[in-house]
Design a protein around this motif. Structure first.
Motif: not given
Length: 338
Positions: A70, A74, A123
């Protein structure tokens, strides 16, 4: 093989991380990009080297891998800035995380790896759109995870087949060894039978069965010895054979029966059992003696003697000898445990 695969995994993930450091345009937040690279390398190498002989990975390391999946994409796009979202050092996270997910599959966390594919697809779609995410790494991640799952499954199946083949080979070798042992035992038994009965049979043939009293007595003794060798071989040694001969020469009858009651007992303990049996036979005065190995957990051999009463020679036989040779304590405990 494990060391080679681990080295290959380290080299490949390091190569992907280097791609994130090739900045064609200076990123807006370089420290964020470097921190993402450091987190990625630390996590992937932990997944590679953590207890390599065991699967699956521990839960805390799986959680760290999901967090990395994650955070790293990002952080890469955030650190690169809006103008560099499609640069190779900004999109490297998709390929890097794909490699991490493939490692998770190899380490036994298949469902987590597919969950990671969904994470990076979402994402990537947020930062560069669904088309960009699919073309720059999301599809590749699914392919990598799928191939890793397929290869891992095939390797596991091959390992199972190898283990089964090894077990079959071991069983086959044991069976062949047992058959060879039985053949040798049969040859020895036949040779002993020929040695015991051969002279008597030769004399029977020569005389046409017309034997004198001494020859008939020798024939009965030979028959008894032959029956002993066939029915109670595990109970026999020189002392036992001598005492059996003595019982028969004084007119007694002896019947031996070994049905495997001594299987699993150490040879030293069997020698002690034979010694006690020889002593028992030496003191026996019964007309008929029955010797039998026992499957009882505390008794190895039972010796029973029967005779007719001197006051009633034509009456029924009575038991005048009952002796139980105990099973060795060490072997008795093993039988109880079974």
């Amino acid at each position: 093989m494990r060391a080679a695969l681990s080295a290959l995994g380290v080299a490949f993930t390091a190569y992907l991380a280097i791609g994130g450091m090739v900045w064609t345009v200076w990123p807006d937040r370089p420290l964020v990009v470097v921190a993402a690279l450091a987190l990625y390398l630390a996590t992937t190498w932990l997944c590679i080297f953590w207890a390599p002989g065991t699967t699956p990975l521990p839960s805390w390391l799986v959680v760290l891998a999901v967090v990395t999946a994650i955070v790293v994409p990002n952080a890469s796009w955030y650190g690169a800035g809006d103008e560099a979202r499609l640069q190779a050092y900004a999109t490297w996270g998709l390929g890097g995380i794909s490699a991490l997910l493939a490692i998770l599959v190899v380490r036994g966390r298949v469902l987590t790896a597919w969950f990671g594919v969904a994470i990076i697809t979402v994402i990537g779609s947020f930062w560069i759109g669904i088309a960009g995410a699919l073309s720059l790494g999301a599809v590749g991640a699914a392919v990598w995870v799928g191939i890793a799952q397929l290869v891992t499954g095939l390797m596991a199946r091959a390992a199972r087949d190898t283990a089964e083949l090894t077990e079959l080979q071991r069983s086959s070798s044991e069976w062949l060894a047992s058959q060879a042992g039985r053949r040798r035992e049969r040859r020895v038994t036949v040779q002993r039978a020929i040695a015991l009965a051969g002279p008597v049979l030769t004399r029977v043939i020569e005389t046409g069965g017309a034997l004198d009293d001494d020859e008939r007595r020798q024939a009965r003794l030979a028959e008894g010895r032959l029956r002993d060798e066939l029915r109670g071989r595990s109970l026999l040694d020189d002392d036992v054979r001598t005492q059996l001969e003595a019982v028969r020469r004084r007119g007694g009858e002896v019947t031996m029966l070994d049905e495997g009651g001594l299987d699993g007992i150490a040879e030293a303990d069997i020698a002690a059992i034979r010694h006690e049996l020889a002593t028992t036979l030496e003191n026996a005065e019964s007309e008929r003696v029955f010797i039998r190995t026992s499957p009882h957990e505390h008794v190895a051999v039972t010796v029973v003697g029967r005779s007719r009463s001197e006051d009633d020679p034509d009456g029924e036989e009575v038991v005048d000898l009952w002796h139980e040779i105990p099973r060795p304590k060490s072997d008795s405990g093993a039988v109880v445990a079974d």
